[in-house]
Each structure stands twice: as structure tokens, then as C-alpha cells.
Scaffold this motif. Structure first.
Motif, PDB file in Angstrom:
ATOM      1  N   ALA A   1     -75.047  61.891 107.558  1.00 57.94           N
ATOM      2  CA  ALA A   1     -74.068  61.246 108.671  1.00 57.94           C
ATOM      3  C   ALA A   1     -74.209  62.095 110.014  1.00 57.94           C
ATOM      4  CB  ALA A   1     -72.670  61.198 108.212  1.00 57.94           C
ATOM      5  N   ALA A   2     -74.036  63.399 109.875  1.00 55.79           N
ATOM      6  CA  ALA A   2     -74.271  64.179 111.187  1.00 55.79           C
ATOM      7  C   ALA A   2     -75.769  63.997 111.755  1.00 55.79           C
ATOM      8  CB  ALA A   2     -74.240  65.846 110.861  1.00 55.79           C
ATOM      9  N   GLN A   3     -76.637  64.128 110.862  1.00 58.61           N
ATOM     10  CA  GLN A   3     -78.185  63.614 111.712  1.00 58.61           C
ATOM     11  C   GLN A   3     -78.376  62.275 112.117  1.00 58.61           C
ATOM     12  OE1 GLN A   3     -81.170  63.434 108.412  1.00 58.61           O
ATOM     13  NE2 GLN A   3     -82.692  63.907 110.058  1.00 58.61           N
ATOM     14  N   ILE A   4     -77.746  61.392 111.688  1.00 66.30           N
ATOM     15  CA  ILE A   4     -77.685  59.744 112.430  1.00 66.30           C
ATOM     16  C   ILE A   4     -76.921  59.923 113.363  1.00 66.30           C
ATOM     17  CG2 ILE A   4     -77.151  57.665 111.939  1.00 66.30           C
ATOM     18  CD1 ILE A   4     -77.873  57.958 108.982  1.00 66.30           C
ATOM     19  N   ILE A   5     -75.462  60.549 113.413  1.00 64.44           N
ATOM     20  CA  ILE A   5     -74.894  60.464 114.402  1.00 64.44           C
ATOM     21  C   ILE A   5     -75.402  61.233 115.714  1.00 64.44           C
ATOM     22  CG2 ILE A   5     -72.692  61.309 115.480  1.00 64.44           C
ATOM     23  CD1 ILE A   5     -71.317  60.319 112.650  1.00 64.44           C
ATOM     24  N   GLN A   6     -75.959  62.349 115.543  1.00 67.29           N
ATOM     25  CA  GLN A   6     -76.515  63.259 116.647  1.00 67.29           C
ATOM     26  C   GLN A   6     -77.712  62.210 117.325  1.00 67.29           C
ATOM     27  OE1 GLN A   6     -77.179  67.565 116.088  1.00 67.29           O
ATOM     28  NE2 GLN A   6     -76.562  66.828 114.069  1.00 67.29           N
TER      29      GLN A   6
END
Length: 334
Positions: free
Chosen positions: A262-267
């Protein structure tokens, strides 16, 4: 010397009432020893500040200044807490760009683009590990044949919503064919949303909302996610703003792999859309597949006492006042 901050609130849509609550909460959290804060209301008929004596002082729209007695107040920065138009769709940002006033939100182009849900999804469609629900974007010219276009392309159930709306205003979950015409009319006719409608196939799964912001040092920081569990049919306006209708779990119960994905996609979403300040990304993890499905992006997320971002800021270990100060200082260094 204290920074002079224009805390911009109000707006032209039904979200104005939320804007006033957001700005009041932010005002309470900001350090008055560090910032000189002037709430500024943007309304259809006037732009103004109300002083401590209750006197309404008009904003000079040539330079966004105030004349108080013989003193002219010129601002160092605008802290935008105005949901919907004109604070979230790029109009106010374009004006601030023209007069040279720094502001805390995404720029004019990004704000205008992300206010259009259909266009946003098109730009994000090829991000690795990100999935987009099948959808149909309808314009006013399509209205007469809208039902046919939806039924020809999508399978029930549907989410029907204004393409440029917020706070789930004008949104309907359609489970039966007979419900579709009324839902389309409701979305098309939602005030100040551009007479465009996005219809999406329903994704079954767990729903999350997660904030990300760039701090004054230039670091991109992903906040802990919030899981949303509502007693309503979906996370509608009432579920968002009436206490007790929704269970919000912050930080969300996610595996390490889910958190990292999730963090990778959101960034990547933040970078791809050239965002600034804070944004919030809403998404599903689809039941059975664990796929990340994008719902929407919010470039000026709600900041009421029960809103997601304040919850996530606290879970991250920051005080809300320090968080808002980071946004102000980041805007001044961009």
C-alpha cells in the motif's frame, strides 16, 4: 516574527459545512505563538474575515489582503481547508499562483485533474500492483442514453457518483436495474459538480483510507492506514460525518506485506500526479484476491475531530499542530 496565515474555508458546495468544521479544528491545533491566523471564508457572494468583534472584513481580491483599520494584512501563506469548489478543484490555487501567494495544497493542474475521478483513474491505470474498477464516464450529452451505456458495459451492482464531487454527496449504490435512472439523475444534478457522472462496478472487500504528505525537509511520509467498517450500505455522507455509524480502525490491521505494498502504491500515486502537501488515498483490498483497488484521491482531506488524517497523524506519533506546521513550512520552501 509570526507567520501570517490565511486559513481558507467555506466554498460553493454542500461540503462548505465540513470545511468550517475542518478549519475550526485546524485553528485550534496551530501554535498561536508561532502563527498569526486569520480564518478567511470563501462564499459565492463574498470573501471575508470576521474579526474578534464580529465585524466582517472583505478580502481585497487583487492581492488577497485585508484592511483592518489603517493596517493592511498581507499573508505569508494560505492554509487551504476548503473542500470542493473552488478550493479543491484548482481554481483557488490558480488564483494564488497568479498573485504569488504560497499555499499548502496540490497545484492548480493537479487539483483540477484529481477532482475529476475518471481522468485520475486513466492516468493511474498502469501503476504496478494497482487495480482500477471497470467504469463508464458519462457527460451531460450522454444523459439520454446513460442507462443503456452503463448496462451495455458494466455488471451489477454499481456505484454511481458525481465525477467531480466529494464527501459522497450525490452517490448511490445500485443493486437492481430499476434503481439506476434515479441514481444517475441524483449524480448528474448534484450541485457544482460539473454534470458528469462516473459509474463503477462494485468491488467487494475491505475498505481503507491512507494519508501521505511531504514535510518541510522534502521527505515523503506515508501515514498509517485506517480501515473503514460502516453499518451503512456504503461509506456515504452520513457514515462519514455522523458519529456511531462507522467503525474506524487506526492503525489498520494489515500484514507487513500489505502495508509495504500500500505504501509503495500510494507514494507512486503521489509522485505520478505531482502532488504537494497532504493527500488521502482511498482503496479496497478485494476479498479473495487481496488486490489493491483504487477508489479515489482527496487533495484536501477532512480535518474534523473524527477525520482520518488526524487519527493517522496521532498513530504516526505526531501532534496535529506539528503536522499542520509541517504543511505550512513545506509550502513556504517550495
Amino acid at each position: 516574527m509570526k507567520r501570517k496565515v490565511a486559513l481558507v474555508t467555506g466554498g460553493y458546495t454542500g461540503e462548505a459545512e465540513i470545511s468550517f468544521k475542518s478549519s475550526a479544528f485546524v485553528h485550534e491545533q496551530l501554535d498561536s505563538e508561532r502563527y498569526e491566523i486569520y480564518p478567511i471564508t470563501i462564499a459565492l457572494d463574498s470573501w471575508f474575515h470576521v474579526n474578534e468583534a464580529g465585524v466582517k472584513i472583505p478580502v481585497n481580491r487583487e492581492d488577497f489582503s485585508l484592511t483592518i483599520g489603517e493596517h493592511i494584512v498581507r499573508f505569508d501563506v494560505a492554509l487551504i481547508m476548503l473542500h470542493g469548489t473552488p478550493g479543491e478543484d484548482g481554481r483557488l490555487q490558480g488564483y494564488f499562483d497568479m498573485i504569488g501567494l504560497p499555499y499548502t495544497s496540490c497545484g492548480a493542474l493537479t487539483s483540477a485533474l484529481t477532482m475529476n475521478k475518471g481522468y485520475t483513474k486513466a492516468i493511474l491505470a498502469d501503476i504496478p500492483k494497482l487495480h482500477i474498477a471497470k467504469s463508464v464516464l458519462l457527460f451531460e450529452a450522454h444523459r439520454a442514453q446513460a442507462v443503456e451505456m452503463v448496462e451495455r458495459t458494466l455488471s451489477l451492482p454499481y456505484f454511481v457518483k458525481p465525477n467531480a464531487g466529494g464527501s459522497s454527496i450525490g452517490m448511490t449504490k445500485v443493486k437492481e436495474r430499476a434503481e439506476l435512472p434515479v441514481a444517475l439523475d441524483k449524480a448528474f444534478d448534484a450541485a457544482n459538480t460539473g454534470h458528469q457522472v462516473l459509474v463503477e462496478e462494485f468491488v467487494t472487500g475491505r475498505e481503507f483510507s491512507q494519508g501521505v504528505f511531504r514535510n518541510a525537509a522534502g521527505e515523503l511520509i506515508v501515514l498509517p492506514a485506517t480501515e473503514v467498517r460502516t453499518t451503512r450500505e456504503f461509506f456515504d455522507f452520513e457514515a462519514k460525518y455522523i458519529p456511531g455509524l462507522t467503525e474506524e480502525i487506526t492503525p489498520a490491521d494489515l500484514t507487513t506485506e500489505q502495508q509495504e505494498r500500500a505504501a509503495q502504491i500510494i507514494q507512486e500515486i503521489y509522485v505520478r500526479l505531482n502532488c504537494r502537501g497532504m493527500i488521502r488515498v482511498d482503496f479496497f483490498l478485494e476479498k479473495g484476491t487481496n488486490k489493491f483497488y483504487f477508489i479515489e484521491i482527496n487533495t484536501i482531506p477532512g480535518q474534523t475531530a473524527q477525520s482520518f488524517i488526524p487519527q493517522q497523524v496521532r498513530a504516526y506519533g505526531m501532534k496535529e499542530g506539528d503536522f499542520y506546521a509541517e504543511l505550512i513550512e513545506a509550502a513556504l520552501t517550495q
